[in-house]
Structures are given as C-alpha cells and as structure tokens.
Design an enzyme around this catalytic site. Structure first.
Site, PDB file in Angstrom:
ATOM      1  N   HIS A 204       0.820  -1.220   0.000  1.00 31.31           N
ATOM      2  CA  HIS A 204       0.000   0.000   0.000  1.00 31.31           C
ATOM      3  C   HIS A 204       0.852   1.268   0.000  1.00 31.31           C
ATOM      4  O   HIS A 204       0.356   2.346  -0.291  1.00 31.31           O
ATOM      5  CB  HIS A 204      -0.925   0.006   1.221  1.00 31.31           C
ATOM      6  CG  HIS A 204      -2.013  -1.032   1.131  1.00 31.31           C
ATOM      7  ND1 HIS A 204      -3.317  -0.720   0.824  1.00 31.31           N
ATOM      8  CD2 HIS A 204      -1.981  -2.380   1.274  1.00 31.31           C
ATOM      9  CE1 HIS A 204      -4.039  -1.825   0.795  1.00 31.31           C
ATOM     10  NE2 HIS A 204      -3.255  -2.850   1.073  1.00 31.31           N
TER      11      HIS A 204
ATOM     12  N   ASP B 148       3.547   9.621  -0.768  1.00 34.26           N
ATOM     13  CA  ASP B 148       2.342   8.885  -0.380  1.00 34.26           C
ATOM     14  C   ASP B 148       2.135   7.741  -1.368  1.00 34.26           C
ATOM     15  O   ASP B 148       2.302   7.949  -2.578  1.00 34.26           O
ATOM     16  CB  ASP B 148       1.126   9.826  -0.435  1.00 34.26           C
ATOM     17  CG  ASP B 148       0.091   9.512   0.635  1.00 34.26           C
ATOM     18  OD1 ASP B 148      -0.002   8.340   1.036  1.00 34.26           O
ATOM     19  OD2 ASP B 148      -0.619  10.438   1.061  1.00 34.26           O
TER      20      ASP B 148
END
Ligand code: ADQ
Length: 456
Positions: free
Chosen positions: A156, A365
């Site tokens: 992720h 991110d």
C-alpha cells in the site's frame, strides 16, 4: 472468481468496541467483503488488543482467524520495525529510519506467526493475499509451508528507489521474503520499477520483460494496481440532503469566508502538513487587505501516538497553527481551524462538500485516497484539487493542479490560482477527474488484482 481467498493483513477487518465486533471502515474491507463472503474466504490478522487472541470466529459471513501479539511484540514489530524503520525508509527517509536488531527479530518472528496461522487456514488451490509492509516476509515463509496455493502480495505504500532501499541492513531477507509471492502488486509504475531493480540487485532475480521476474526457477508477475475508493457511495452521501445542509452550516461556522481550503490527513510526517500551513500563511500575507477572505481547515487524525517522531510532529504543527492564527487572526476570528480527531464518514464528507479547494500535499504517499474522495464528492459541485506530484494518485489524477510540496512559494502561488480559478475551467478539470475515479473504483481494483491471481 471461484477460488477461495484468504486475506492476510496486519489487522482483522473488524474490531471490538467493548460490546461487539464492528466492521472497520475503509475501502479495502468494503471491496473484499463481498468476494470473501461469496467464496467462503477468510481473513487472518491481529484483533487490535495485545495479549491472548480470541478463538477463530465468524463475522459478517467471513471466517476471522486472529493472530496473537503481546505488548512487547507490538513494541518491537509494529512501533519498532514497521513504523520506525520501514515506514520512514519507504517514504523517502523524510524522518531518519532507525535500524535495530531488537526490532528486526520480532518483525521476523511475528511474520512467521502470521504465516503459520495462514497456512492452517488455507486449503489446496486457495489464493493467499498478503497485505502491506508489515508482512513482507510472509510470502516466502508461507511458500515454505504450503506449495499448493497461489500467493499474492499488495504493497500500500511506495517501494523506494534502490539508493534508499539499499540502506536497510536486512534488504536481502526482505527481497527474498517478497519473492515468495507469485504476484507482487504496487500502487504505481515507479514502485514496480524500483522493486524490480532491487530484486535483481539483492535477490539475483532476472527480469523477463517489464512486468515479470524469474527467480529460482519460478516466474513472478509484477502488477501496477492503484488502489481506489467506493466512488458511488461517496457520490451518494455527498449529494444527500443532510450532508448538503451540514456543509452549508460548516461554511457559516467558518465565518462565511469566500474560499474554504481543506486538508484531511492522518497526522503523519509524510503528509506535509507543516509546509502546507506555511504555504497558506503565504496566501494570507499577500492578501492582508482582505483578512477574512480565506479559511483553512486542517483535520488531523491521531496516529501512532506512541512513536516519538509523531509526538514531535504534533507539537510542531500545533505551534505553527498558533503562529499563523497569531499573525493573521482578528478578535473572534482565526484563519486556521485545526481539528485533531477522527470524524465519522458523514461529517468528513460534509467537510469535503463545503471545501472550495482541497489541499493534498504529501511529501510522499503510496496513493492518497483523500484526493479521490474529494473528487467523488464534487461531481456536481465546483471544487479544485491541489495535489502533490509525490502522491501515487498524481499518476492518475492529471487534471488536478499538481505541485511540488517542498516548494512553499509554488504551493502558495497554486493556492492563489486555485482560489481564483474561473468556474468553467474548474468544472472541466473536475469532470475529467471525476471520470477517472468513477471508472477506476475500488471494486475494479479488487477485480484486477484477483483476476491476476486467479489466472496463476
Ligand atoms: P493513509 O496514509 O492512511 O493510507 P489515505 O490513502 O489518504 O492515507 O487514506 C486515509 C483514509 O482515512 C481515507 O479513506 C480517509 O477518508 C480517512 N480519513 C482521513 N482523515 C480522516 C478523519 N479526520 N476522519 C475520518 N477518516 C479520515 C495508506 C497509504 C496511502 C494509501 C492507503 C490505501 O499511506 O498512500 O492510499 O494506505 O492503500
């Protein structure tokens, strides 16, 4: 999808609220629940409470298999190796990663425990789908226990460039752990490439084209699969009457400022909240003659409060909020509203709807779902998304105003453009963004990932 799926993740998809098990919010659980229910799948993970684990049980039609973690293991494995070594290292070493042998050892033994519980839950031909950076050794360990299942892994967060990854004292073990999978999926193209390079260097894998590796006689597929949201759900809630009413109320509570700017993040040093506040202060500075024109709301969700770097960050941000409000506020009015708490989904969506400009400026991110959620909430209403080039979402959301979050003056200038953008341009940009988040939603993501595993 016919094969049974066993998800192996740090946390179970439900937590104990003192009286009952409650399904955790979030897109991952929402996307996978129907597939697991249909195929009789199960989920292996930690319950959220240190100490003895509950016995396996069923929740919402899914068999849950809790993994036991002691308080000491939680310190070494989770707060230690996961969040003081891997998290900062994989996010550009924004904060210096800490490498300790007394963190690595519990990381290894806890990964082995997850692999053992998973091996018991799996039946021949099942798909084992391992999630995220906490469990990078599980694919290799699981393969040693079971050769009759297909193993997938999804990261992720970003996989870092080799120049950073090579610092890790246990880089070979991590690469070999991951190479135990049949399919390794990442958020972005850059992460796929970074991993392939590290696998060649530290695992001596061979590349077969851009998306396949050969390792110890096995073929391993690499996949780019950007995670997404339940777009339809956000659209529906955003256009509902109570949310529209609450959004109007929020605008009023914020002093009916002409432009409302919003930031929503877990309180994490990767999210760039401090630089964002400085950029907003720059906007106020150039508009001293119109003091109440802009209001900035920063919602920060408490996160990893036991890790020292997060405690320092919290106090830095609170000081900065105080300084900006001291410099530019007026009696009875502060330009920055800072909320340190989690919001329920309806309230969060009301903030999204109320905001004219969404400021998503992480320094790094994996994806950033907040950016996608804002777009879904603005399908029919004006709004401008300012997005960091360093969020995985920037690979898909190209019609946002893209910025380098480290360049404070450029973010200030982009904010100025965003707050003055004419409505025709704003609408065109939002329509393009909206098409992307509709087409590539979380159900599509799950289908893509699982189709690749199913084909193996
Ligand atoms: P996060 O770093 O947590 O996730 P993000 O993708 O933005 O970052 O997801 C945050 C989620 O928390 C969003 O769904 C958002 O709605 C919710 N949230 C944020 N603020 C909230 C608040 N105040 N109240 C309630 N809910 C709030 C990690 C990676 C990301 C990656 C995701 C999914 O760091 O890069 O996109 O996993 O893979």
């Amino acid at each position: 999808m016919t094969r049974r799926i066993v998800v192996i993740a740090n946390r179970l998809p439900a937590s104990w609220d003192g009286e009952q098990w409650v399904t955790s919010p979030g897109g991952l659980v929402r996307a996978l629940e129907p597939v697991l229910q249909r195929t009789g799948g199960s989920w292996v993970g930690w319950s959220g409470t240190a100490g003895d684990a509950p016995d396996p049980f069923e929740h919402d039609g899914i068999a849950l298999r809790p993994v036991r973690l002691s308080a000491d293991e939680l310190d070494g494995f989770y707060y230690g190796f996961c969040n003081s070594a891997i998290w900062p290292l994989y996010h550009d070493a924004i904060v210096a990663p800490e490498f300790h042998r007394h963190h690595w050892q519990p990381y290894r033994s806890v990964n082995e425990r997850y692999a053992r519980v998973a091996a018991e839950a799996l039946q021949p031909s099942d798909i084992a789908w391992v999630q995220d950076y906490q469990l990078q050794l599980v694919p290799g360990m699981l393969r040693a226990f079971r050769t009759d299942v297909t193993i997938g892994f999804y990261l992720h967060i970003p996989f870092p460039p080799i120049e950073l990854f090579s610092r890790l004292p246990w880089r070979r073990q991590i690469i070999e752990g991951l190479l135990g999978a049949d399919v390794l999926a990442f958020q972005t193209r850059a992460s796929v490439q970074n991993f392939a390079r590290a696998a060649r260097r530290y695992g001596h894998a061979e590349s077969v084209g851009r998306r396949e590796l050969n390792w110890r006689g096995r073929s391993i597929k690499l996949q780019r699969a950007p995670i997404a949201i339940d777009t339809a759900h956000f659209e529906t809630v955003a256009s509902s009457e109570p949310v529209q009413r609450r959004a109007a109320e929020l605008r009023h509570e914020l002093g009916d400022a002409e432009r409302i700017i919003l930031g929503v993040d877990r309180l994490d040093y990767t999210k760039g909240i401090d630089l964002r506040l400085k950029a907003f202060a720059g906007l106020l500075e150039t508009n001293r003659n119109e003091p109440r024109r802009y209001a900035f709301v920063q919602v920060a969700v408490p996160s990893r409060e036991d890790v020292p770097a997060y405690q320092v960050l919290r106090s830095d941000i609170e000081q900065l909020v105080g300084r900006v409000n001291g410099d530019y506020g007026q009696p009875g009015w502060s330009p920055v509203s800072y909320l340190y708490r989690s919001l329920d989904l309806e309230e969060l969506i009301s903030y999204y709807v109320a905001a004219d400009v969404m400021l998503v400026t992480p320094l790094r991110d994996g994806m950033n779902l907040v950016a996608k959620e804002y777009v879904a909430c603005h399908r029919d209403q004006p709004g401008v998304l300012v997005l960091s080039e360093f969020a995985g979402a920037a690979e898909q959301l190209k019609s946002a105003l893209l910025v380098n979050p480290y360049d404070v003056d450029a973010v200030t200038e982009t904010l100025r453009v965003a707050t003055r953008m004419d409505s025709a341009e704003a609408r065109t940009r939002m329509q393009r963004l909206s098409r992307t988040v509709r087409k590539e939603d979380v159900f599509e993501w799950a289908r893509d990932c699982l189709a690749m595993l199913e084909a193996f």
